[in-house]
Design a protein around this motif. Structure first.
Motif, PDB file in Angstrom:
ATOM      1  N   LEU A 176     -35.667   5.988 -79.211  1.00  0.00           N
ATOM      2  CA  LEU A 176     -35.007   5.708 -80.519  1.00  0.00           C
ATOM      3  C   LEU A 176     -36.122   5.129 -81.398  1.00  0.00           C
ATOM      4  CD1 LEU A 176     -32.555   5.772 -82.455  1.00  0.00           C
ATOM      5  CD2 LEU A 176     -32.358   3.330 -81.556  1.00  0.00           C
ATOM      6  N   MET A 177     -36.418   5.730 -82.628  1.00  0.00           N
ATOM      7  CA  MET A 177     -37.185   5.166 -83.567  1.00  0.00           C
ATOM      8  C   MET A 177     -36.584   5.166 -84.739  1.00  0.00           C
ATOM      9  SD  MET A 177     -40.696   7.190 -85.368  1.00  0.00           S
ATOM     10  CE  MET A 177     -39.742   7.840 -86.653  1.00  0.00           C
ATOM     11  N   ASP A 178     -36.918   3.849 -85.299  1.00  0.00           N
ATOM     12  CA  ASP A 178     -36.053   3.533 -86.579  1.00  0.00           C
ATOM     13  C   ASP A 178     -37.308   2.699 -87.488  1.00  0.00           C
ATOM     14  OD1 ASP A 178     -34.715   2.688 -88.741  1.00  0.00           O
ATOM     15  OD2 ASP A 178     -33.128   1.920 -87.596  1.00  0.00           O
ATOM     16  N   MET A 179     -37.776   3.356 -88.208  1.00  0.00           N
ATOM     17  CA  MET A 179     -38.795   2.514 -89.143  1.00  0.00           C
ATOM     18  C   MET A 179     -38.733   2.687 -90.512  1.00  0.00           C
ATOM     19  SD  MET A 179     -42.323   5.017 -88.797  1.00  0.00           S
ATOM     20  CE  MET A 179     -42.950   4.515 -89.986  1.00  0.00           C
ATOM     21  N   ALA A 180     -39.102   1.823 -91.235  1.00  0.00           N
ATOM     22  CA  ALA A 180     -39.186   1.817 -92.782  1.00  0.00           C
ATOM     23  C   ALA A 180     -40.923   2.160 -92.879  1.00  0.00           C
ATOM     24  CB  ALA A 180     -38.930   0.346 -93.399  1.00  0.00           C
ATOM     25  N   THR A 181     -40.991   2.976 -93.908  1.00  0.00           N
ATOM     26  CA  THR A 181     -42.299   3.230 -94.333  1.00  0.00           C
ATOM     27  C   THR A 181     -43.141   2.233 -95.155  1.00  0.00           C
ATOM     28  OG1 THR A 181     -41.670   4.538 -96.110  1.00  0.00           O
ATOM     29  CG2 THR A 181     -41.732   5.710 -94.143  1.00  0.00           C
ATOM     30  N   SER A 182     -42.397   1.111 -95.289  1.00  0.00           N
ATOM     31  CA  SER A 182     -43.061   0.044 -96.022  1.00  0.00           C
ATOM     32  C   SER A 182     -43.331  -1.104 -94.814  1.00  0.00           C
ATOM     33  CB  SER A 182     -42.064  -0.700 -96.718  1.00  0.00           C
ATOM     34  OG  SER A 182     -40.795  -1.034 -96.065  1.00  0.00           O
ATOM     35  N   ALA A 183     -44.196  -2.096 -94.766  1.00  0.00           N
ATOM     36  CA  ALA A 183     -44.618  -2.684 -93.795  1.00  0.00           C
ATOM     37  C   ALA A 183     -43.520  -3.577 -93.220  1.00  0.00           C
ATOM     38  CB  ALA A 183     -45.680  -3.754 -94.271  1.00  0.00           C
ATOM     39  N   ILE A 184     -42.590  -3.890 -93.929  1.00  0.00           N
ATOM     40  CA  ILE A 184     -41.446  -4.655 -93.578  1.00  0.00           C
ATOM     41  C   ILE A 184     -40.334  -4.272 -94.471  1.00  0.00           C
ATOM     42  CG2 ILE A 184     -42.385  -6.746 -92.244  1.00  0.00           C
ATOM     43  CD1 ILE A 184     -41.355  -8.243 -94.829  1.00  0.00           C
ATOM     44  N   PRO A 185     -38.993  -4.082 -94.037  1.00  0.00           N
ATOM     45  CA  PRO A 185     -37.895  -3.858 -94.986  1.00  0.00           C
ATOM     46  C   PRO A 185     -37.605  -5.174 -96.093  1.00  0.00           C
ATOM     47  CG  PRO A 185     -37.074  -4.250 -93.094  1.00  0.00           C
ATOM     48  CD  PRO A 185     -38.274  -4.095 -92.710  1.00  0.00           C
ATOM     49  N   GLN A 186     -37.101  -4.581 -97.224  1.00  0.00           N
ATOM     50  CA  GLN A 186     -36.866  -5.459 -98.041  1.00  0.00           C
ATOM     51  C   GLN A 186     -35.815  -6.836 -97.927  1.00  0.00           C
ATOM     52  OE1 GLN A 186     -38.268  -6.163-101.087  1.00  0.00           O
ATOM     53  NE2 GLN A 186     -36.758  -8.047-101.529  1.00  0.00           N
ATOM     54  N   PRO A 200     -45.579 -12.290 -92.476  1.00  0.00           N
ATOM     55  CA  PRO A 200     -46.463 -11.829 -91.839  1.00  0.00           C
ATOM     56  C   PRO A 200     -47.762 -11.425 -92.835  1.00  0.00           C
ATOM     57  CG  PRO A 200     -44.767 -10.476 -90.680  1.00  0.00           C
ATOM     58  CD  PRO A 200     -44.354 -11.253 -91.910  1.00  0.00           C
ATOM     59  N   GLN A 201     -48.720 -11.459 -92.700  1.00  0.00           N
ATOM     60  CA  GLN A 201     -49.955 -11.163 -93.645  1.00  0.00           C
ATOM     61  C   GLN A 201     -50.044  -9.564 -93.871  1.00  0.00           C
ATOM     62  OE1 GLN A 201     -52.203 -12.859 -94.994  1.00  0.00           O
ATOM     63  NE2 GLN A 201     -52.020 -14.783 -94.099  1.00  0.00           N
ATOM     64  N   GLY A 202     -50.083  -9.331 -95.173  1.00  0.00           N
ATOM     65  CA  GLY A 202     -50.319  -8.131 -95.579  1.00  0.00           C
ATOM     66  C   GLY A 202     -48.902  -7.059 -95.701  1.00  0.00           C
ATOM     67  N   VAL A 203     -47.849  -7.879 -95.910  1.00  0.00           N
ATOM     68  CA  VAL A 203     -46.660  -6.831 -95.959  1.00  0.00           C
ATOM     69  C   VAL A 203     -46.165  -6.928 -97.295  1.00  0.00           C
ATOM     70  CG1 VAL A 203     -46.281  -7.297 -93.586  1.00  0.00           C
ATOM     71  CG2 VAL A 203     -45.168  -8.817 -95.204  1.00  0.00           C
ATOM     72  N   ALA A 204     -46.550  -7.743 -98.154  1.00  0.00           N
ATOM     73  CA  ALA A 204     -45.934  -7.879 -99.444  1.00  0.00           C
ATOM     74  C   ALA A 204     -46.969  -8.644-100.398  1.00  0.00           C
ATOM     75  CB  ALA A 204     -44.762  -8.778 -99.600  1.00  0.00           C
ATOM     76  N   VAL A 205     -46.858  -8.243-101.719  1.00  0.00           N
ATOM     77  CA  VAL A 205     -47.390  -9.022-102.789  1.00  0.00           C
ATOM     78  C   VAL A 205     -46.728  -9.532-103.928  1.00  0.00           C
ATOM     79  CG1 VAL A 205     -49.287  -7.071-102.513  1.00  0.00           C
ATOM     80  CG2 VAL A 205     -47.515  -6.681-104.304  1.00  0.00           C
ATOM     81  N   ASP A 206     -47.459 -10.390-104.649  1.00  0.00           N
ATOM     82  CA  ASP A 206     -46.704 -11.275-105.826  1.00  0.00           C
ATOM     83  C   ASP A 206     -46.707 -10.454-106.928  1.00  0.00           C
ATOM     84  OD1 ASP A 206     -49.162 -11.687-106.762  1.00  0.00           O
ATOM     85  OD2 ASP A 206     -49.339 -13.636-106.082  1.00  0.00           O
ATOM     86  N   GLU A 207     -46.346 -11.034-107.922  1.00  0.00           N
ATOM     87  CA  GLU A 207     -46.000 -10.379-109.223  1.00  0.00           C
ATOM     88  C   GLU A 207     -47.366  -9.727-110.026  1.00  0.00           C
ATOM     89  OE1 GLU A 207     -46.011 -14.293-112.111  1.00  0.00           O
ATOM     90  OE2 GLU A 207     -44.166 -13.071-111.902  1.00  0.00           O
ATOM     91  N   LYS A 208     -48.625 -10.275-109.388  1.00  0.00           N
ATOM     92  CA  LYS A 208     -49.847 -10.164-109.796  1.00  0.00           C
ATOM     93  C   LYS A 208     -50.423  -9.018-108.857  1.00  0.00           C
ATOM     94  CE  LYS A 208     -50.988 -14.419-112.174  1.00  0.00           C
ATOM     95  NZ  LYS A 208     -51.979 -15.337-112.271  1.00  0.00           N
ATOM     96  N   GLY A 209     -49.873  -8.626-107.602  1.00  0.00           N
ATOM     97  CA  GLY A 209     -50.186  -7.558-106.749  1.00  0.00           C
ATOM     98  C   GLY A 209     -51.277  -8.435-105.591  1.00  0.00           C
TER      99      GLY A 209
END
Length: 356
Positions: A176-186, A200-209
């Protein structure tokens, strides 16, 4: 960090279904949503589990989700069909679509079903897992409102664009594989906010990117792959093609946001795609089964890398281990959800779930 309390699975299941029925869902909708949320919480996909109950009740109340849908299935050419969900809760639409795909695959060898006018369907793995339990390889994708930037992009463009696949294994739990194509789900960002955890590092950015580990500052998710994130963005594009152009539904950038405040009551009209493959249409069942068993055995026998914190696992192995542990010790519920459940119990006159 706030430690979540543990609750018995059966009492959580009863609470979810009772709340959904009280909130305006018909029996099929309430049972499908409960089944899918419990799938997620039992297997450790907490971001898409019981914590989503208040959200589903809010959009049922606003009319964004049709609690009494008249789902229609239109057979297409060959091994295809189109399912019009009539604004149903996404769990019901996706279970129905996978059921139709499996029924077609029984005689045609393969069944492909597009899903129209649906809504959020929780953990995508619930649906191909059901297909695998029937002896079929299942695949499900669905788009969602923009929350993930493109590689080297700043703004939200794709949804989290999940891809889920389940494959039967004789005498064992499915692959069973269940994955978002984002680094983590919202929803995991929201869960981390509730638990007081850093991202975790590298999974999201702030309003400035700019990359951030602060869940409160996170505004846009990053595609899976880190420095190779163009691969995750391309996979999200595949999900978009199967879920929007192929279904006639809106692109991710055009969809009604999941967490619009407050809900306007407008249907989200999301698209999705379900596929079922009958292995026996291609190969003798005993050959398929023997190779799958050997394949998984080889994965689990693989030598761990030096310094690895665990051993190689087949997709699904982690989830089966979590499921066993939670069957013994109860299902965790985060503090924000506990408060919401208490409010719902008072609002609808429900009995709160029992602590494990």
């Amino acid at each position: 960090m706030s430690e979540p309390q543990r609750y018995t699975s059966s009492s959580l299941e009863a609470f979810l279904e009772s709340a959904l029925l009280a909130g305006g869902a018909d029996v099929p909708s309430a049972r499908a949503a409960t089944r899918a949320m419990m799938h997620a919480s039992r297997l450790g996909v907490d971001s898409h589990g019981v914590r989503l109950l208040p959200y589903y009740l809010s959009v049922l109340a606003s009319g964004e989700i049709n609690g009494h849908p008249q789902i229609e299935v239109l057979r297409g050419e060959g091994a295809t069909a189109v399912l019009d969900a009539d604004g149903a809760i996404g769990h019901l639409a996706c279970y129905r679509a996978m059921e139709v795909a499996v029924d077609i695959a029984r005689t045609q060898g393969i069944g492909a079903v597009t899903i129209r006018r649906s809504s959020h369907m929780g953990a995508a793995g619930a649906y191909p897992m059901w297909a695998a339990e029937q002896g079929f390889i299942g695949l499900l994708t669905a788009n969602s409102d923009a929350a993930v930037r493109l590689f080297d992009g700043r703004d939200a463009f794709h949804g989290t664009s999940p891809i889920a696949i389940g494959a039967p294994v004789p005498g064992q739990r499915p692959w069973l594989m269940d994955m978002a194509t984002s680094a983590i789900p919202q929803n995991r960002v929201l869960l981390y906010r509730s638990l007081g955890l850093r991202l975790p590092q590298g999974v999201a950015v702030d309003e400035k990117g700019v990359n951030t580990t602060d869940p409160e500052a996170a505004r846009v998710l990053s595609p899976v792959g880190g420095e190779q994130g163009f691969k995750g963005a391309a996979l999200a594009g595949l999900v978009e093609i199967l879920s929007a152009p192929l279904t006639g539904m809106a692109l991710s950038t055009e969809l009604v946001p999941m967490y619009g405040q407050p809900s306007t009551g407008a249907p989200r009209d999301m698209g999705g795609f379900a596929l079922a493959i009958n292995p026996s249409a291609f190969i003798a069942p005993e050959i398929y089964g023997a190779i799958m068993i050997r394949y998984l055995a080889n994965i689990r026998a693989a030598v761990p890398a030096e310094g690895a914190t665990g051993k190689p696992m087949a997709p699904g192995d982690r989830e089966w281990a979590v499921e066993e542990e939670r069957a013994r010790n109860g299902v965790p519920v985060d503090p924000v959800s506990e408060e919401a459940f208490a409010e719902l119990a008072g609002q609808y006159g429900l009995t709160l779930p029992q602590k494990a």
